[in-house]
Scaffold this motif. Structure first.
Motif, PDB file in Angstrom:
ATOM      1  N   ASP A  14     -12.816  12.975  -4.977  1.00  0.00           N
ATOM      2  CA  ASP A  14     -11.872  12.092  -5.662  1.00  0.00           C
ATOM      3  C   ASP A  14     -10.471  12.690  -5.645  1.00  0.00           C
ATOM      4  O   ASP A  14     -10.276  13.847  -6.003  1.00  0.00           O
ATOM      5  CB  ASP A  14     -12.303  11.862  -7.111  1.00  0.00           C
ATOM      6  CG  ASP A  14     -13.635  11.131  -7.190  1.00  0.00           C
ATOM      7  OD1 ASP A  14     -13.880  10.298  -6.308  1.00  0.00           O
ATOM      8  OD2 ASP A  14     -14.418  11.406  -8.114  1.00  0.00           O
ATOM      9  N   ALA A  15      -9.520  11.872  -5.229  1.00  0.00           N
ATOM     10  CA  ALA A  15      -8.119  12.280  -5.230  1.00  0.00           C
ATOM     11  C   ALA A  15      -7.353  11.391  -6.194  1.00  0.00           C
ATOM     12  O   ALA A  15      -7.595  10.185  -6.275  1.00  0.00           O
ATOM     13  CB  ALA A  15      -7.531  12.171  -3.831  1.00  0.00           C
ATOM     14  N   THR A  16      -6.425  11.968  -6.915  1.00  0.00           N
ATOM     15  CA  THR A  16      -5.612  11.191  -7.841  1.00  0.00           C
ATOM     16  C   THR A  16      -4.557  10.402  -7.081  1.00  0.00           C
ATOM     17  O   THR A  16      -4.221  10.714  -5.927  1.00  0.00           O
ATOM     18  CB  THR A  16      -4.918  12.122  -8.846  1.00  0.00           C
ATOM     19  OG1 THR A  16      -4.121  13.084  -8.134  1.00  0.00           O
ATOM     20  CG2 THR A  16      -5.939  12.839  -9.708  1.00  0.00           C
ATOM     21  N   VAL A  17      -4.033   9.371  -7.722  1.00  0.00           N
ATOM     22  CA  VAL A  17      -2.996   8.543  -7.105  1.00  0.00           C
ATOM     23  C   VAL A  17      -1.785   9.414  -6.779  1.00  0.00           C
ATOM     24  O   VAL A  17      -1.305  10.184  -7.609  1.00  0.00           O
ATOM     25  CB  VAL A  17      -2.602   7.390  -8.043  1.00  0.00           C
ATOM     26  CG1 VAL A  17      -1.420   6.612  -7.473  1.00  0.00           C
ATOM     27  CG2 VAL A  17      -3.785   6.454  -8.259  1.00  0.00           C
ATOM     28  N   ASN A  19      -1.953  11.690  -4.453  1.00  0.00           N
ATOM     29  CA  ASN A  19      -2.500  12.879  -3.790  1.00  0.00           C
ATOM     30  C   ASN A  19      -3.703  12.509  -2.915  1.00  0.00           C
ATOM     31  O   ASN A  19      -4.663  13.273  -2.807  1.00  0.00           O
ATOM     32  CB  ASN A  19      -2.915  13.926  -4.827  1.00  0.00           C
ATOM     33  CG  ASN A  19      -1.744  14.444  -5.615  1.00  0.00           C
ATOM     34  OD1 ASN A  19      -0.872  15.114  -5.084  1.00  0.00           O
ATOM     35  ND2 ASN A  19      -1.699  14.111  -6.901  1.00  0.00           N
ATOM     36  N   GLU A  20      -3.639  11.342  -2.307  1.00  0.00           N
ATOM     37  CA  GLU A  20      -4.785  10.824  -1.564  1.00  0.00           C
ATOM     38  C   GLU A  20      -5.131  11.693  -0.345  1.00  0.00           C
ATOM     39  O   GLU A  20      -4.263  12.342   0.252  1.00  0.00           O
ATOM     40  CB  GLU A  20      -4.496   9.399  -1.096  1.00  0.00           C
ATOM     41  CG  GLU A  20      -4.434   8.362  -2.203  1.00  0.00           C
ATOM     42  CD  GLU A  20      -3.118   8.294  -2.938  1.00  0.00           C
ATOM     43  OE1 GLU A  20      -3.030   7.546  -3.931  1.00  0.00           O
ATOM     44  OE2 GLU A  20      -2.165   8.985  -2.516  1.00  0.00           O
ATOM     45  N   ASP A  46     -12.797   8.363  -4.387  1.00  0.00           N
ATOM     46  CA  ASP A  46     -11.535   7.690  -4.708  1.00  0.00           C
ATOM     47  C   ASP A  46     -10.395   8.290  -3.889  1.00  0.00           C
ATOM     48  O   ASP A  46     -10.383   9.487  -3.597  1.00  0.00           O
ATOM     49  CB  ASP A  46     -11.185   7.880  -6.187  1.00  0.00           C
ATOM     50  CG  ASP A  46     -12.233   7.313  -7.130  1.00  0.00           C
ATOM     51  OD1 ASP A  46     -12.937   6.369  -6.726  1.00  0.00           O
ATOM     52  OD2 ASP A  46     -12.337   7.816  -8.264  1.00  0.00           O
ATOM     53  N   GLY A  47      -9.416   7.433  -3.583  1.00  0.00           N
ATOM     54  CA  GLY A  47      -8.185   7.934  -3.000  1.00  0.00           C
ATOM     55  C   GLY A  47      -8.327   8.481  -1.594  1.00  0.00           C
ATOM     56  O   GLY A  47      -7.937   9.622  -1.324  1.00  0.00           O
ATOM     57  N   ASP A  78      -9.018   2.897  -4.880  1.00  0.00           N
ATOM     58  CA  ASP A  78      -7.852   3.413  -4.162  1.00  0.00           C
ATOM     59  C   ASP A  78      -8.218   3.839  -2.744  1.00  0.00           C
ATOM     60  O   ASP A  78      -7.868   4.927  -2.286  1.00  0.00           O
ATOM     61  CB  ASP A  78      -7.219   4.573  -4.939  1.00  0.00           C
ATOM     62  CG  ASP A  78      -5.830   4.951  -4.412  1.00  0.00           C
ATOM     63  OD1 ASP A  78      -5.130   4.075  -3.869  1.00  0.00           O
ATOM     64  OD2 ASP A  78      -5.446   6.135  -4.555  1.00  0.00           O
TER      65      ASP A  78
END
Length: 205
Positions: A14-17, A19-20, A46-47, A78
């Motif tokens: 999972d990557a934060t918005v 930091n995809e 995610d991401g 995302d």
């Protein structure tokens, strides 16, 4: 010849918005045998942004094996899938999909792709979302995605010699420039209206 093959995969990554994970300018080719093949694989991650990749799953001597050009399973958000070429010419009785979305609640934005299915045997579909979607129109209707995508043959220059430059003028300049991938796999600057896939090209005259 009969395992499951994951060419590029993300599983619970999972990557934060902002930091995809970005998967771009890759060529997947020359996958032989009867394995289940996932070209680009996302499980609950995610991401992840998939931009300007060329996936050619084309072993005409294959006799079986499920094929999925891009596969997403387990709810994730995302995810962007843009400006890619998925070309499937694989032989055999296996079920084949260019794009397979197995988790209906996932948030996947897909557009400006070449989704080309030309397998000579088996059960062949452009996509899966809530059920198999045989044609691009079926896929667009079922998902409200890929409005600017096509199902044209990219007409690779010479796959047997690893030449995966498209030559089909119909797909020239159809990619979305806003993804901001400014060069191709060879470092060539992309045009203001770029091409899908890993290689920027000029159609033959």
């Amino acid at each position: 010849s009969t395992p499951t093959i994951y060419l590029i995969g993300h599983s619970s990554v999972d990557a934060t918005v902002g930091n995809e994970n970005i998967v771009t300018n890759n060529i997947i080719r020359n996958i032989s045998g009867n394995a289940t093949v996932y070209g680009l694989y996302n499980s609950g991650s995610d991401g992840v942004f998939y931009y300007h990749n060329t996936v050619s799953i084309d072993d005409i001597n294959s006799t079986s094996g499920t094929t999925r050009g891009f596969y997403q399973t387990t709810i994730a958000s995302d995810i962007e899938f843009k400006n890619n070429i998925i070309s499937i010419n694989r032989g055999g009785t296996g079920i084949k999909y260019c794009i397979y979305l197995n988790a209906a609640a996932s948030v996947v934005t897909s557009n400006n792709n070449v989704l080309y299915m030309n397998a000579p045997a088996g059960t062949n579909n452009i996509g899966y979302s809530g059920g198999a979607q045989a044609t691009l129109l079926d896929w667009q209707t079922a998902t409200s995605a890929d409005a600017n995508s096509v199902d044209d043959d990219p007409i690779f220059a010479n796959p047997s010699s690893a030449q995966f430059t498209p030559t089909n003028a119909a797909i020239n300049g159809m990619a979305d420039a806003s993804v901001n991938v400014t060069t191709d796999i060879y470092g060539v600057t992309r045009a203001a209206t770029p091409d899908p896939g890993a290689i920027e090209f000029t159609p033959p005259a």
